[in-house]
Design an enzyme around this catalytic site. Structure first.
Site: not given
Length: 541
Positions: A100, A190, A192
């Site tokens: 990001c 993302h 994660e």
């Protein structure tokens, strides 16, 4: 001259903080480390937004740059210093991954262009399509041609760095991923994030998404709500790898397989947490022990005794939810305080926590039915009469027990034990899911049972060691409580023994449950220090 054979750690460059409601799940560095499957010793986390200096790139196997609430175009001092470091590291051949904001900062550092996206905010679970050039890419080749990804951003890479290869795009953003020179990657999405993270961000940005104040309100693009998405690749050792199953990806909500030794590690983690906060967690355990010992004061007042026990049974799961929250606080480096016990009453969690009693109620009913069926009503009444008679004798005559169906009683005890273990499977890691993931009771119990069934060897070792620990702690508490008996009588001894036992066992058992949740189910396994809220605008994460 000796040459070190120790693997170099991964550097995680933290460029920001999550939105306030998600900080109980940890910071960005923590999320990234967990998603990458790295232990605490396998990664070094540097918070550049807080002013921490970046170490030389040569000491690391690779680096991941997190998201941020800042904007690359603000040219903040810490951000520009990090960009300079990334330029040096990339040209020096260090494997890099920007997420990001990190994706945008890496593009900026390598000569690309970053700015506000003309169509505003992109947020939610979006479909990302791989570009043809991704076919041979080490990170993207195993991903589906189109995959769901979690996204939240206002700015974008408007022009990739010179020489960069476009790897993926969405309908909103033409550069969702790029690779530079075979060892540096940027991803706008993302990898994660779990659905829990995405849901938290959507709720935190609800006003902007409805068209209220702040950038990205009216005219912003909102994708569909949070869905469970595959983890993308992460770095480890000297190269890159994808996390998980045969397709190269794994969802963060799947049950993870652990080794048999993890059953012991969970308990060691519980002792470790108690050692880190002996007064905090020990006091909470002692409070729990004091509450569970209070019914002893009612003596022969059976009605009051039963009423108080019922209250404790109902409040128990809620207080344990608060205890688990306190364990998370200690894991994040903060201290446990008595007020944490009330945390289970906040956020609408109490009904879900109380619902965790359902398997225990069902088990109790089933155990009673089994006893009646296996022994028979008549023989059961006879057995009760014999036991009542034997209770009043100092040396009961063994002949009293000759006609009792001992074999069937033993078989029933074995079956009841198995039922108890299976019941515990439903609740073993259910409480952390309710407290930290916001899941419902039934879903939490279902996932807890699935996790325990998949990891039966670890659970067996856990139970064996737990029985030993309970026995040793009980003996130790009883020995210490003898002093209280000498000073104040038998009731004081029972109180002291119960309080001492709970002061040790509660932190260890709930710490073990917390650790098991981290290992088998959690999208993130801890909490982070309380920090100031990020600004309401900018790149989110």
């Amino acid at each position: 001259m000796s040459v070190s054979t120790e693997p170099r750690p991964l550097l995680i460059v933290v460029a920001g903080r999550p939105v306030e409601p998600l900080r109980r799940h940890g910071g960005f560095g923590h999320w990234i480390r967990v998603a990458a499957g790295l232990g605490r010793r396998d990664a070094v986390v540097v918070d550049v937004e807080a002013g921490a200096p970046l170490p030389p790139p040569a000491g690391f196997a690779g680096a991941i740059v997190s998201g941020s609430a800042a904007m690359v175009t603000e040219r903040l001092g810490w951000s520009e210093r990090t960009a300079g470091w990334l330029h040096e590291a990339a040209h020096g051949g260090l494997p890099l991954l920007g997420i990001c904001y990190g994706h945008q900062l890496l593009a900026h550092a390598l000569g690309g262009e970053v700015g506000d996206h003309p169509r505003g905010r992109e947020m939610g679970t979006v479909e990302v399509a791989r570009a043809p050039a991704s076919a041979g890419d080490p990170l993207f080749a195993t991903l589906p041609a189109r995959f769901a990804a979690q996204v939240t951003h206002l700015q974008s890479v408007l022009r990739p760095p010179p020489g960069a290869v476009l790897l993926a795009a969405s309908r909103h953003d033409g550069c969702h991923a790029f690779r530079w020179r075979g060892h540096a990657w940027g991803v706008q999405f993302h990898p994660e994030f779990s659905a829990t993270h995405m849901r938290g961000y959507i709720r935190a940005r609800a006003e902007q998404l409805r068209g209220g104040r702040g950038p990205g309100g009216a005219g912003a693009r909102r994708a569909r709500g949070p869905a469970r998405t595959p983890r993308a690749a992460a770095f480890r050792a000297a190269g890159a790898y994808t996390v998980g199953g045969p397709s190269g990806t794994v969802t963060m909500t799947q049950v993870r397989k652990v080794s048999i030794g993890d059953g012991a590690e969970w308990l060691l983690a519980g002792f470790g947490l108690l050692r880190r906060s002996p007064l905090g967690l020990g006091l909470l355990g002692a409070i729990f022990g004091f509450l569970t010992a209070l019914p002893l004061l009612f003596g022969e007042q059976l009605g009051a005794f039963m009423a108080f026990q019922l209250v404790l049974v109902i409040l128990g799961p809620v207080l344990m939810g608060g205890f688990v929250h306190a364990v998370g606080e200690v894991d994040a480096g903060r201290q446990a305080v008595p007020a944490h016990l009330l945390h289970g009453f906040s956020g609408g969690r109490a009904p879900r926590l109380v619902a965790l009693l359902l398997p225990q109620v069902a088990m109790a009913v089933l155990a009673v039915l089994l006893l009646v069926v296996m022994v028979g009503p008549t023989q059961l009444q006879e057995a009760i009469a014999v036991l009542e008679q034997a209770e009043g004798q100092a040396n009961p005559d063994p002949a009293m027990f000759e006609n009792l169906p001992i074999g069937r009683f033993l078989l029933w005890m074995l079956l009841a034990f198995v039922l108890g273990v299976l019941t515990y499977f439903f609740t073993f890691v259910a409480t952390p899911q309710i407290m930290f993931e916001g899941r419902g009771a039934l879903e939490s119990m279902k996932r807890s049972f699935a996790a325990c069934i998949r990891n039966v060897p670890a659970m067996i070792l856990f139970f064996v060691l737990l029985i030993v620990i309970v026995f040793l702690v009980s003996v130790g508490a009883q020995l210490v409580a003898v002093v209280a008996r000498l000073a104040a009588g038998p009731l004081a001894m029972q109180f002291v023994a119960q309080i001492l036992m709970m002061a040790v066992l509660m932190p260890v058992m709930l710490g073990a449950s917390y650790r098991a949740w981290q290992k088998m189910l959690a999208p993130a396994d801890g909490a982070a220090p309380t920090m100031a809220a990020p600004p309401p605008s900018g790149i989110e994460v």
